[in-house]
Design a protein around this motif. Sequence first.
Motif, PDB file in Angstrom:
ATOM      1  N   ALA A 203       0.824  -1.215   0.000  1.00  0.00           N
ATOM      2  CA  ALA A 203       0.000   0.000   0.000  1.00  0.00           C
ATOM      3  C   ALA A 203       0.851   1.256   0.000  1.00  0.00           C
ATOM      4  O   ALA A 203       0.488   2.260  -0.613  1.00  0.00           O
ATOM      5  CB  ALA A 203      -0.937   0.007   1.200  1.00  0.00           C
ATOM      6  N   GLN A 204       1.977   1.231   0.681  1.00  0.00           N
ATOM      7  CA  GLN A 204       2.784   2.433   0.821  1.00  0.00           C
ATOM      8  C   GLN A 204       3.880   2.561  -0.234  1.00  0.00           C
ATOM      9  O   GLN A 204       4.574   3.565  -0.286  1.00  0.00           O
ATOM     10  CB  GLN A 204       3.386   2.484   2.224  1.00  0.00           C
ATOM     11  CG  GLN A 204       2.303   2.616   3.275  1.00  0.00           C
ATOM     12  CD  GLN A 204       2.816   2.487   4.692  1.00  0.00           C
ATOM     13  OE1 GLN A 204       3.922   2.024   4.928  1.00  0.00           O
ATOM     14  NE2 GLN A 204       1.987   2.885   5.641  1.00  0.00           N
TER      15      GLN A 204
ATOM     16  N   CYS B 195      -1.914   7.404  -6.051  1.00  0.00           N
ATOM     17  CA  CYS B 195      -2.503   8.415  -5.178  1.00  0.00           C
ATOM     18  C   CYS B 195      -1.738   9.730  -5.329  1.00  0.00           C
ATOM     19  O   CYS B 195      -0.569   9.819  -4.951  1.00  0.00           O
ATOM     20  CB  CYS B 195      -2.433   7.921  -3.735  1.00  0.00           C
ATOM     21  SG  CYS B 195      -3.045   9.088  -2.513  1.00  0.00           S
TER      22      CYS B 195
ATOM     23  N   CYS C 160      -5.471   5.133  -6.683  1.00  0.00           N
ATOM     24  CA  CYS C 160      -5.583   3.953  -5.832  1.00  0.00           C
ATOM     25  C   CYS C 160      -4.330   3.769  -4.987  1.00  0.00           C
ATOM     26  O   CYS C 160      -3.280   4.313  -5.294  1.00  0.00           O
ATOM     27  CB  CYS C 160      -5.854   2.710  -6.673  1.00  0.00           C
ATOM     28  SG  CYS C 160      -4.585   2.384  -7.891  1.00  0.00           S
ATOM     29  N   CYS C 161      -4.492   3.003  -3.923  1.00  0.00           N
ATOM     30  CA  CYS C 161      -3.403   2.772  -2.970  1.00  0.00           C
ATOM     31  C   CYS C 161      -2.968   1.317  -2.951  1.00  0.00           C
ATOM     32  O   CYS C 161      -2.491   0.823  -1.936  1.00  0.00           O
ATOM     33  CB  CYS C 161      -3.851   3.201  -1.578  1.00  0.00           C
ATOM     34  SG  CYS C 161      -4.083   4.968  -1.437  1.00  0.00           S
TER      35      CYS C 161
ATOM     36  N   TYR D  27      -6.400   0.543   2.273  1.00  0.00           N
ATOM     37  CA  TYR D  27      -5.864   1.898   2.292  1.00  0.00           C
ATOM     38  C   TYR D  27      -6.657   2.771   1.336  1.00  0.00           C
ATOM     39  O   TYR D  27      -7.168   2.296   0.332  1.00  0.00           O
ATOM     40  CB  TYR D  27      -4.386   1.899   1.887  1.00  0.00           C
ATOM     41  CG  TYR D  27      -3.467   1.426   2.978  1.00  0.00           C
ATOM     42  CD1 TYR D  27      -2.689   2.316   3.699  1.00  0.00           C
ATOM     43  CD2 TYR D  27      -3.383   0.080   3.305  1.00  0.00           C
ATOM     44  CE1 TYR D  27      -1.851   1.889   4.709  1.00  0.00           C
ATOM     45  CE2 TYR D  27      -2.545  -0.360   4.314  1.00  0.00           C
ATOM     46  CZ  TYR D  27      -1.784   0.547   5.008  1.00  0.00           C
ATOM     47  OH  TYR D  27      -0.964   0.126   6.008  1.00  0.00           O
ATOM     48  N   LYS D  28      -6.737   4.056   1.654  1.00  0.00           N
ATOM     49  CA  LYS D  28      -7.487   4.992   0.824  1.00  0.00           C
ATOM     50  C   LYS D  28      -6.656   6.245   0.607  1.00  0.00           C
ATOM     51  O   LYS D  28      -5.938   6.692   1.497  1.00  0.00           O
ATOM     52  CB  LYS D  28      -8.805   5.352   1.518  1.00  0.00           C
ATOM     53  CG  LYS D  28      -9.694   6.244   0.676  1.00  0.00           C
ATOM     54  CD  LYS D  28     -11.018   6.495   1.338  1.00  0.00           C
ATOM     55  CE  LYS D  28     -11.856   7.382   0.440  1.00  0.00           C
ATOM     56  NZ  LYS D  28     -13.135   7.679   1.006  1.00  0.00           N
ATOM     57  N   CYS D  29      -6.776   6.815  -0.583  1.00  0.00           N
ATOM     58  CA  CYS D  29      -6.058   8.037  -0.939  1.00  0.00           C
ATOM     59  C   CYS D  29      -6.813   9.229  -0.352  1.00  0.00           C
ATOM     60  O   CYS D  29      -7.931   9.531  -0.774  1.00  0.00           O
ATOM     61  CB  CYS D  29      -5.977   8.142  -2.463  1.00  0.00           C
ATOM     62  SG  CYS D  29      -5.075   9.581  -3.050  1.00  0.00           S
TER      63      CYS D  29
ATOM     64  N   CYS E  43      -1.284  14.302  -0.936  1.00  0.00           N
ATOM     65  CA  CYS E  43      -2.097  13.138  -0.580  1.00  0.00           C
ATOM     66  C   CYS E  43      -1.234  12.032   0.003  1.00  0.00           C
ATOM     67  O   CYS E  43      -0.044  11.952  -0.273  1.00  0.00           O
ATOM     68  CB  CYS E  43      -2.784  12.580  -1.817  1.00  0.00           C
ATOM     69  SG  CYS E  43      -3.669  13.795  -2.790  1.00  0.00           S
ATOM     70  N   ASN E  44      -1.862  11.166   0.783  1.00  0.00           N
ATOM     71  CA  ASN E  44      -1.215   9.976   1.343  1.00  0.00           C
ATOM     72  C   ASN E  44      -2.173   8.806   1.264  1.00  0.00           C
ATOM     73  O   ASN E  44      -3.394   8.988   1.338  1.00  0.00           O
ATOM     74  CB  ASN E  44      -0.855  10.168   2.820  1.00  0.00           C
ATOM     75  CG  ASN E  44       0.411  10.941   3.012  1.00  0.00           C
ATOM     76  OD1 ASN E  44       1.287  10.956   2.149  1.00  0.00           O
ATOM     77  ND2 ASN E  44       0.512  11.602   4.150  1.00  0.00           N
ATOM     78  N   CYS E  45      -1.600   7.615   1.167  1.00  0.00           N
ATOM     79  CA  CYS E  45      -2.397   6.405   1.314  1.00  0.00           C
ATOM     80  C   CYS E  45      -2.496   6.138   2.813  1.00  0.00           C
ATOM     81  O   CYS E  45      -1.481   5.977   3.480  1.00  0.00           O
ATOM     82  CB  CYS E  45      -1.734   5.239   0.602  1.00  0.00           C
ATOM     83  SG  CYS E  45      -1.896   5.325  -1.186  1.00  0.00           S
ATOM     84  N   THR E  46      -3.712   6.125   3.339  1.00  0.00           N
ATOM     85  CA  THR E  46      -3.939   5.968   4.771  1.00  0.00           C
ATOM     86  C   THR E  46      -4.817   4.750   5.015  1.00  0.00           C
ATOM     87  O   THR E  46      -5.795   4.523   4.300  1.00  0.00           O
ATOM     88  CB  THR E  46      -4.620   7.229   5.346  1.00  0.00           C
ATOM     89  OG1 THR E  46      -3.791   8.347   5.033  1.00  0.00           O
ATOM     90  CG2 THR E  46      -4.804   7.131   6.833  1.00  0.00           C
TER      91      THR E  46
END
Length: 194
Positions: free
Chosen positions: A52-53, A90, A126-127, A132-134, A171-174
């Motif tokens: 994801a990261q 993302c 997408c992440c 995970y969500k952007c 933005c970040n993938c969280t």
Amino acid sequence: MDLLQKTTESNMKSQLLVFLSLFCFWTVISEQMPKSMNLEEGLPEDVLRMIAQADIRSIDDLEDLLGVEAKDSPVFRSTYKIGNSKAAGCKTRIVSVEVPRYKVDPTSVGFFLWPSCVEIKRCSGCCNTKTYKCIPSVANYRPFQIAKLTYRYGRKELTIHTVSIREHLSCNCTELARHHPRFPPKYYRQSTDN
């Protein structure tokens, strides 16, 4: 009158029994189903987090990250160059956003706005995993000049308003919050000691 009242009570009891039966059936079936229909659930959390990261731009990048080679048909590898699939990662992208009319005049609906839409940066993409969500990590409000045209008492009236619209700067993938059932699982289980 007593016969009608007894019939109504009997119908209500029957409906309640049907509802309770359906509820019990659903809870038994849902206990036997996998906790999540997420296809990624079989992967370890650390692998999901790593994927994801990561900045994965191709299948080759995914192979390098995981340290494995993708299995595919030999025809595919010879016909197509592996790794040319691109993911929509993302990041901020310019999108068209409708100007919220209530920000110009919350008390009226009979007016025309120009422009009715503005271009602004918003997070999208997408992440790599569904867990995970952007989402925006930094955002601020950007002012726009909006013209409002009204028609009152036979006269046109044009006024200029400043409207602030939220813009995403980065933005970040969280990781999404995990869903926890409303009641603990033991609430749904029936005792076998009967």
